[in-house]
Enzyme design. Sequence first.
Site, PDB file in Angstrom:
ATOM      1  N   SER A  13       0.807  -1.230   0.000  1.00  0.00           N
ATOM      2  CA  SER A  13       0.000   0.000   0.000  1.00  0.00           C
ATOM      3  C   SER A  13       0.842   1.285   0.000  1.00  0.00           C
ATOM      4  CB  SER A  13      -0.945  -0.070   1.199  1.00  0.00           C
ATOM      5  OG  SER A  13      -1.797   1.019   1.227  1.00  0.00           O
TER       6      SER A  13
ATOM      7  N   ASP B  74      -6.315   1.948  -3.144  1.00  0.00           N
ATOM      8  CA  ASP B  74      -7.557   1.730  -2.406  1.00  0.00           C
ATOM      9  C   ASP B  74      -7.898   2.912  -1.500  1.00  0.00           C
ATOM     10  OD1 ASP B  74      -5.663   1.282  -0.441  1.00  0.00           O
ATOM     11  OD2 ASP B  74      -6.423  -0.692   0.143  1.00  0.00           O
TER      12      ASP B  74
ATOM     13  N   ALA C 241     -10.888   8.637   7.740  1.00  0.00           N
ATOM     14  CA  ALA C 241     -10.486  10.002   7.387  1.00  0.00           C
ATOM     15  C   ALA C 241      -9.384   9.986   6.332  1.00  0.00           C
ATOM     16  CB  ALA C 241     -10.028  10.737   8.639  1.00  0.00           C
ATOM     17  N   ASN C 242      -8.544   8.947   6.330  1.00  0.00           N
ATOM     18  CA  ASN C 242      -7.430   8.894   5.380  1.00  0.00           C
ATOM     19  C   ASN C 242      -7.865   8.568   3.948  1.00  0.00           C
ATOM     20  OD1 ASN C 242      -7.843   6.093   5.249  1.00  0.00           O
ATOM     21  ND2 ASN C 242      -6.402   5.710   6.904  1.00  0.00           N
TER      22      ASN C 242
ATOM     23  N   ALA D 127      -3.048   2.172  20.514  1.00  0.00           N
ATOM     24  CA  ALA D 127      -1.891   1.511  19.907  1.00  0.00           C
ATOM     25  C   ALA D 127      -2.172   1.322  18.423  1.00  0.00           C
ATOM     26  CB  ALA D 127      -1.666   0.159  20.568  1.00  0.00           C
TER      27      ALA D 127
ATOM     28  N   THR E 256      -0.649  -1.354  12.898  1.00  0.00           N
ATOM     29  CA  THR E 256       0.247  -1.644  11.775  1.00  0.00           C
ATOM     30  C   THR E 256       1.690  -1.217  12.025  1.00  0.00           C
ATOM     31  OG1 THR E 256      -0.228   0.491  10.754  1.00  0.00           O
ATOM     32  CG2 THR E 256      -1.615  -1.345  10.092  1.00  0.00           C
TER      33      THR E 256
END
EC number: 5.4.2.3
Length: 522
Positions: free
Chosen positions: A65, A274, A364-365, A489, A492
């Site tokens: 990604s 994506d 939001a991303n 936390a 990823t």
Amino acid sequence: MSLDPVLAASKSHPKPPNAQFAYGTAGFRTLGAQLDSTVFRVGVLAALRSAKLEGKTIGVMITASHNPPQDNGVKLVDPLGEMLPQVWEPYATQLANSEDLLADVEDIVAKENIDVGKAGLVIVGRDTRETGPELVTAALDGINVFSQSKDFGELTTPQLHYLVRSHNDPEFGEPTEQGYIDKTVAAVEKIMNLWNITDPIKITVDAANGVGALKLKKLKSSLIAITVINDNTRDKQALNVDCGADFVKTNQKLPANVQPTPDTLYSSFDGDADRVVFYYMEGQQFRLLDGDRIATLLASLLNTLLQKVQLKVKLGIIQTAYANGSSTKYIEEQLKVPVAFTPTGVKHLHHKAQEYDIGVYFEANGHGTVLFSDEYIKLLKTTNTTTEEQQKALQTLQLLVEVINQTVGDSISDLLAVLLALKIENKSCRDWADEYTELPNKLFKVLVADRFAFKTANAERQLVEPAGLQEQIDALVQQFPQGRSFVRASGTENAVRVYSEAASETDCLELGNRVCKLLEKY
Ligand SMILES: CC(=O)N[C@H]1[C@@H](OP(=O)(O)O)O[C@H](CO)[C@@H](O)[C@@H]1O
Ligand SMILES: [Mg+2]
């Protein structure tokens, strides 16, 4: 059928000594050079998954990604284009770390009562990374031990999801890359014809030097005029560097190579296409239109169309704690659409969205989509209209089901849906951005000794552990008008994230910094 062949096949894909792998939110992700054995073993697991589901087609996507060029990753896609169910994630981790592969394969086969003879097809796609081709070879070697395989080469992540779904559900679409393109383009053209839009939809897209660039150029239509920049997929070190959706969202600034015309909309994809975000320059001011904005724009269009046809359906928007507080307020008070919150990670949002007739979900991303329920799609087919206006609205609702990827967030289809929404509602980028004013917000990353010590509740908006910390955060938040801050936390990265939001830029920074300070002792 004997399981022994897995041993011989695994000899060409030895596990690096001392390496530990964990299948997380985004599958496995690390340096591409470390992943050969893991991807081979994921191939084996994909075949077992196909056998468990009595021959259904399963997908393997090789991508990291928005991560830097040297990284890579792998994730599994289930038959209807969903993520691998959470109960199977530990099997992926078990195989990736196994020191006795045959025994661990036997263990999974026994636990899940799998007849490996029933394995069907596993399809493979990859993004444009340098380590992609060799990792595809590893995946195919793993798959071929028990199953059939088909390599689709370079694909966006959402295209691979589409292909898995269409292999299992022929009504969904032609199971080829061209099938994906044709389905999308045809639906866009039909909507434009309905609304007598003859001026092509135009935009410049920053493709992060990734696979999205190659695929955007295949959308051939006299009604779609997309200019692709940051399309250098041959320079393997350029991927996601100074460009792409993650860069733009994190830094809240233009990517490399955009010389902006004021009041003109631009867009950025991430490395596997994506995620998508939009932005424009208003004078000297950079204005970002992120996932929250896409959700409100699409929900508002759908609402208007539903009202025209007088259809009563359950429409909802799903957000995470990272959604701007102003967007939530706008959705609830102005759009009058209910908002639900889930933990971070698309699988949570996707799952929640399935509870609605129309579930609009975006992080939001910029990662998200709109899900339409089977009942809703049936309802559209049986609804009668009286006026031409109503007929147009109804047909648009039907075609939007075709435009918007039903399996996963998709930069290409989200881009087209947004551009259609702006055309149909005759909105400029300013109109879109002025729907509400975002509260200043900032995301911080803090390195701690043990991120697993941070446990949350209430869709990750409150800490339950370490004890007492949430009370300290609450006390700080109260000192700032419209303040909001939370700590969780990362799933990823080996870090803890701090989000802060407040009425002014200065307060937002101050609040965030003070919450980060609270974390120093951990
Ligand atoms: C704040 C943020 O943007 N977090 C991202 C990030 O998750 P973390 O668990 O925060 O590391 O990566 C996820 C996978 O790509 C994405 O779904 C999510 O939105
Ligand atoms: Mg991505």
